[in-house]
Design an enzyme around this catalytic site. Structure first.
Site, PDB file in Angstrom:
ATOM      1  N   LYS A 148      38.786  43.466  46.514  1.00  0.00           N
ATOM      2  CA  LYS A 148      38.690  41.783  45.736  1.00  0.00           C
ATOM      3  C   LYS A 148      39.738  41.271  46.259  1.00  0.00           C
ATOM      4  CE  LYS A 148      36.796  39.726  42.204  1.00  0.00           C
ATOM      5  NZ  LYS A 148      36.383  39.649  40.947  1.00  0.00           N
ATOM      6  N   SER A 162      32.083  37.231  39.621  1.00  0.00           N
ATOM      7  CA  SER A 162      32.656  36.920  40.946  1.00  0.00           C
ATOM      8  C   SER A 162      33.115  37.594  41.718  1.00  0.00           C
ATOM      9  CB  SER A 162      34.366  36.908  40.065  1.00  0.00           C
ATOM     10  OG  SER A 162      34.749  37.395  39.150  1.00  0.00           O
ATOM     11  N   SER A 168      32.381  40.682  36.090  1.00  0.00           N
ATOM     12  CA  SER A 168      31.648  40.450  36.976  1.00  0.00           C
ATOM     13  C   SER A 168      31.735  41.990  38.450  1.00  0.00           C
ATOM     14  CB  SER A 168      33.693  39.439  37.626  1.00  0.00           C
ATOM     15  OG  SER A 168      33.364  38.692  37.532  1.00  0.00           O
TER      16      SER A 168
HETATM   17  N1  GLN Z   1      30.841  35.035  34.252  1.00  0.00           N
HETATM   18  C1  GLN Z   1      31.655  35.125  33.943  1.00  0.00           C
HETATM   19  C2  GLN Z   1      32.824  34.204  34.041  1.00  0.00           C
HETATM   20  O1  GLN Z   1      33.011  33.170  34.798  1.00  0.00           O
HETATM   21  C3  GLN Z   1      32.741  36.537  34.015  1.00  0.00           C
HETATM   22  C4  GLN Z   1      33.933  36.590  35.180  1.00  0.00           C
HETATM   23  C5  GLN Z   1      34.341  38.389  35.288  1.00  0.00           C
HETATM   24  O2  GLN Z   1      34.066  38.882  35.138  1.00  0.00           O
HETATM   25  N2  GLN Z   1      35.447  37.782  36.395  1.00  0.00           N
HETATM   26  O3  GLN Z   1      33.989  34.604  33.252  1.00  0.00           O
END
Ligand code: GLN
Length: 481
Positions: free
Chosen positions: A75, A150, A174
Site C-alpha cells: 500500500k 481505502s 480499510s
Molecule cells: N472509510 C473510513 C474513512 O474514510 C476508514 C478509512 C480507513 O480505515 N483508512 O475514514
C-alpha cells in the site's frame, strides 16, 4: 497459472524449484502491466527483479525463509527507501522516501519481492478508492463497481491475482471493507501489534496495518513477519509474537459466537444478511454455539469516529505544508501564500473537508462539545465490547451493509460515512477484526466479519482457517483471471 496459487503454495513451489522467484515476479509484473484495474500507483519492475534474483540465490544456497521470493503489493502509505510514497495524494506525489517503514523493512528482511505501491484513497480517507489522486480502482468482479477503500488497490490486486499478498492499513475499516467487497481475506490486528513507524499517519490512535491475502493461512504466514514490538513506535506493544500458523488446525468445537443485534438491523441489505447467516450456520455445523448479544452504543460509532479521525488528521497533516517535503506551489509570494496555495492545490476535497472538521472540533470553543464528548463515547463503545467478551469468544456480523456499489454512486460524503457502520467501532476500541469471503449476493462477494478480544489474532485466524477448510468461497475468482 502461478498467479492463482496462495502464498503457502507459492512458498512450496519455490522450495521445490517448480519455478524461480524471477519467473514468478516476471509473471506477476506482466499481469500488472496488462491490467486495467488501476491497482498500482507505482510498479517497481527493476527493484522487484533485483529482489527476486537475490531471493533465488538464497533459495539455491538453502538459506531461504518461508516467504523468500514471494511477491507482494505494498500500500502506498508505507515509506519505501528510494521509491515514491504518495499515500494517494498530490501533496506527496513528489515524495521519495529516504527511509523504510518498519513494515517495509520487515518484509524486505523476509526476502519478499515488492512488485509496486498499491493505489489507495487519498491519505487513507475513503471507503471506495475513488478519492485517489491517481484515479479510481476498479473491482475485479465487476469493473463498474468500486473495490472498497481505502486499501482498494491492495484488495483489487489480490482479488485480480496481480499479487498473492498485499499490505493494507485499517483506521476505520480499510482492510476489512475492501477485502469484503473484493472477496478476499483481510485482518486488522489489535492496535499496537504492528508498528506504525513510517506509515503515513491518518488518525494515529486508530491506524493499524495488516495483510490482505486469499486465505487465512496466508494471512498467518505474513502476520508472523509483520507483527512485533518496535521501539520506533511509542504505541507499539512489547508482547511476544506467537507463530500464527501454529493453531490454524485446531478444532473450533465449543467456540462461542456472539451476533450483535445492532449489526442486523435496518439498513443491512437482505442478500448480505442471508449470506452472513448461512456462514454462521456453517460455524454451528463445525461445533460452535451462537447467541445474540448487544453492543448498545453501536449507533454512536459513526459520529464518534468522524470526530476523532478528522481531529487527529487535522493535526497529523499540518506537517504537509509545502516547506519540508512534498508538493510546493509555483512562485509563492510569501510564506503565507506558500502554505495556503501548497495545501489548497495539494489536498483533495475530502481531505480538506476532514481537516476543516477536525480543526473546528478541536478549537477552544468546541473542544468539550465535540472532541471530549467523542472520547467519552469512545470509552462506552470499548466497554460494550468488554462486556460482550465476558460471554462470547468471537463476535460475527457483516463487514459492509451492501456489496460493492457502482463507481460514482456516492455523491455526498455522509452517505459514504454511513457505509462504515460495522467496521468503525472496533478501531475505536483497538480490537482485532477480520473479513473472510462468505458467499455472494447479486454476483458480488460478501465478507463475514470476525471480531475478537485484544490479542486474539490466533483465534480469529484459526476460526477463519477452519471455515475455509469447509467452504471454497475464498478460492472463487473473478471471470477471466
Ligand atoms: N472509510 C473510513 C474513512 O474514510 C476508514 C478509512 C480507513 O480505515 N483508512 O475514514
Amino acid at each position: 497459472m502461478m498467479h492463482k496459487l496462495t502464498v503457502a503454495e507459492l512458498s512450496k513451489g519455490l522450495k521445490n524449484k517448480e519455478f524461480s522467484s524471477v519467473e514468478l515476479t516476471e509473471h506477476f509484473l506482466s499481469r500488472i502491466n496488462q491490467s486495467d484495474l488501476n491497482a498500482f500507483i507505482t510498479v517497481t519492475d527493476d527493484l522487484a527483479l533485483d529482489q527476486a534474483r537475490a531471493a533465488d540465490e538464497k533459495i539455491a544456497n538453502g538459506n531461504a525463509g518461508i516467504l523468500t521470493g514471494i511477491p507482494y503489493a505494498h500500500k502506498d502509505i508505507f515509506c519505501t527507501t528510494g521509491v515514491k510514497t504518495s499515500a494517494g495524494s498530490k501533496i506527496l506525489d513528489p515524495f521519495i522516501s529516504p527511509y523504510d517503514a518498519t513494515v517495509s523493512h520487515k518484509l524486505n528482511s523476509a526476502d519478499m519481492v515488492m512488485l509496486g505501491k498499491a493505489n489507495m484513497d487519498e491519505l487513507a480517507m475513503g471507503s471506495s478508492n475513488e478519492k485517489s489522486y491517481y484515479g479510481p480502482v476498479k473491482n475485479p468482479w465487476n469493473k463498474n463497481k468500486v473495490p472498497g477503500g481505502s486499501s482498494g488497490g491492495s484488495a483489487a490486486a489480490v482479488a485480480g491475482r496481480l499479487s498473492p499478498f498485499a499490505t493494507g492499513t485499517d483506521t476505520g475499516g480499510s482492510i476489512r471493507q475492501p477485502a469484503s467487497l473484493c472477496g478476499i481475506t483481510g485482518i486488522k490486528p489489535t492496535y499496537g501489534r504492528v508498528s506504525r513507524y513510517g506509515m503515513i499517519a491518518y488518525a494515529s490512535s486508530l491506524d493499524q496495518a495488516g495483510p490482505l491475502t486469499q486465505t487465512a493461512e496466508d494471512a498467518a504466514l505474513v502476520m508472523n513477519v509483520m507483527a512485533g514490538f518496535d521501539d520506533k513506535d511509542s504505541t507499539s506493544v512489547d508482547r511476544a509474537v506467537p507463530d500464527y500458523t501454529k493453531n490454524l488446525g485446531n478444532s473450533i468445537e465449543g467456540l462461542k459466537i456472539g451476533l450483535p443485534k445492532e449489526f442486523f438491523s435496518e439498513g443491512l441489505d437482505s442478500g448480505v444478511a442471508e449470506t452472513i447467516m448461512a456462514a454462521v450456520k456453517e460455524f454451528e455445523a463445525m461445533g460452535a454455539s451462537v447467541q445474540e448479544i448487544s453492543l448498545p452504543n453501536s449507533a454512536h460509532a459513526i459520529p464518534t469516529y468522524y470526530i476523532v479521525a478528522p481531529c487527529e488528521c487535522s493535526s497529523n497533516l499540518s506537517r504537509l505544508d509545502g516547506v519540508r517535503y512534498g508538493y510546493r506551489c509555483e512562485d509563492p509570494k510569501d510564506l503565507e501564500d506558500l502554505y495556503l496555495r501548497s495545501r489548497s492545490e495539494g489536498f483533495g476535497a475530502e481531505v480538506k473537508r476532514r481537516i476543516m472538521i477536525g480543526a473546528y472540533a478541536l478549537s477552544a470553543g468546541y473542544y468539550d462539545a465535540y472532541y471530549l464528548k467523542a472520547q467519552k463515547v469512545r470509552h462506552l463503545i470499548s466497554e460494550d465490547f468488554k462486556k460482550a467478551f465476558q460471554d462470547v469468544d468471537v463476535i460475527m456480523g457483516p463487514v459492509s451493509p451492501t456489496t460493492a456499489f457502482d463507481l460514482g454512486s456516492f455523491t455526498d460524503s455522509v452517505s459514504m460515512y454511513l457505509a462504515d457502520i460495522y467496521t468503525l467501532s472496533l478501531n475505536l476500541a483497538g480490537l482485532p477484526g477480520m473479513s473472510i469471503p462468505a458467499g455472494f449476493s447479486n454476483n458480488m462477494p460478501v465478507g463475514l466479519q470476525l471480531i475478537g478480544n485484544y490479542w486474539s489474532e490466533e483465534l480469529l485466524l484459526n476460526a477463519a482457517h477452519q471455515f475455509q477448510a469447509q467452504t471454497d468461497w475464498h478460492a472463487q475468482m473473478p471471470e477471466g483471471v
